[in-house]
Write an enzyme that holds these catalytic residues in place. Structure first.
Site, PDB file in Angstrom:
ATOM      1  N   TYR A 137     -73.494 -20.123  28.239  1.00 13.07           N
ATOM      2  CA  TYR A 137     -72.171 -19.864  27.682  1.00 13.07           C
ATOM      3  C   TYR A 137     -71.847 -20.971  26.693  1.00 13.07           C
ATOM      4  O   TYR A 137     -71.526 -22.088  27.084  1.00 13.07           O
ATOM      5  CB  TYR A 137     -71.158 -19.799  28.831  1.00 13.07           C
ATOM      6  N   LYS A 165     -74.254 -16.559  25.159  1.00 12.53           N
ATOM      7  CA  LYS A 165     -73.003 -15.984  24.673  1.00 12.53           C
ATOM      8  C   LYS A 165     -72.375 -17.001  23.738  1.00 12.53           C
ATOM      9  O   LYS A 165     -72.052 -18.111  24.144  1.00 12.53           O
ATOM     10  CB  LYS A 165     -72.055 -15.681  25.831  1.00 12.53           C
TER      11      LYS A 165
END
Length: 299
Positions: A137, A165
């Site tokens: 992330y 992400k």
């Protein structure tokens, strides 16, 4: 080659009871049914949209398990399990895998800002004890960690990271990873206002908070751009969706998404402190944007 995620994955809220004291498990079930019935391709609970920093370890485990159970194998669930320490990250990751998570989304430790070499060791330690894919992330505004395009490739090669992400907003770097590092790591957009650009680039997937409350619009955009390559239809949809994305990125993101969930008639509960509810005028602004996009809202 990394494992490829495909489609729109909803960044999920954590519904609370009306007093904010407990996780609303029935609310999670209602949320999952709404998203899956409107075509969402995967779920990502336990991230920033899910207010993970306000949850206890027990609540984080329970929330991830509830999303996994409610999905019941119909779509993949990527459970958020990042924490400040390697030990706690491993504890949460093992629990999510045991519960049936399809993958893990792990934010790097976000207080001490470890060096990149420490990050590699951290993710490698997790990848050695779980057998499901890991999504890095990337949210540098929160972590203080700026990872280069080449270092993303290293995360794939050296630390067992399948994809990342990207919530950095740096589309140039995202493009470099997509074009130059795809043999080692999959680039997945996580910045709402860049969704159109990322899908047009050719990215296979996106993690998108708006999909928690306007899932059909989000999945229709994916179909138009990524499957049908119908640019006129995609532009028509983006004209409706983009103002909603701008709104979310202009306010407390978790609160904006949670307010959107409430406005379309689903249980959400309040945000937890220190996040305050949206001011009345901003709530009405979001209602207007949803109505303009063709959605009905509740009082």
């Amino acid at each position: 080659m990394p494992i490829t995620f495909t489609g729109i994955f909803a960044a999920c809220i954590t519904p609370f009871t009306s007093d904010g004291a407990e996780v609303d498990l029935d609310g999670i079930s209602a949320q999952v049914e709404h998203m899956i019935s409107n075509g969402v391709h995967g779920l990502v609970p336990g991230g920033s949209t899910g207010e993970f920093t306000s949850l206890t370890v027990a609540e984080r485990k329970a929330g991830n398990r509830a999303y996994i159970q409610a999905a019941n194998g119909r779509v993949p669930v990527v459970a958020g399990t990042g924490a400040l320490s390697t030990a706690e990250t491993i504890e949460l990751s093992r629990d999510a895998e045991e519960a049936g998570a399809d993958a893990l989304m792990i934010v790097p430790p976000f207080y001490d800002t470890p060096s990149f070499e420490e990050i590699v060791v951290h993710y490698r330690a997790v990848s050695k004890v779980v057998d499901i894919p890991i999504m890095f992330y990337n949210i540098p505004d929160a972590t203080g960690l700026d990872v280069s395009a080449e270092q993303f490739g290293r995360l794939g090669r050296e630390a067992g990271v399948a994809c990342y992400k990207d919530t950095s907003g740096d589309f140039s770097k995202f493009t470099s990873v997509y074009l130059d590092q795809s043999e080692d790591i999959q680039a997945i957009n996580g910045c709402d206002t860049l969704t159109f650009a990322a899908l047009a680039l050719g990215s296979n997937a996106g993690v998108w908070g708006a999909a928690s409350f306007v899932p059909r619009l989000c999945t229709d955009l994916y179909r138009a751009l990524a499957i049908d390559t119908d640019m006129p239809r995609a532009r028509e949809l983006w004209e409706k969706i983009h103002p909603i994305c701008v709104f979310l990125e202009s306010h407390s993101y978790a609160c904006g998404v949670k307010t959107g969930v409430q406005l379309v008639g689903l249980p959400a509960g309040p945000t937890r402190g220190p996040i305050l509810p949206l001011a009345a005028e901003h709530r009405e602004e979001l209602r207007g944007l949803l109505n303009a996009a063709g959605l009905e809202t509740v009082a």
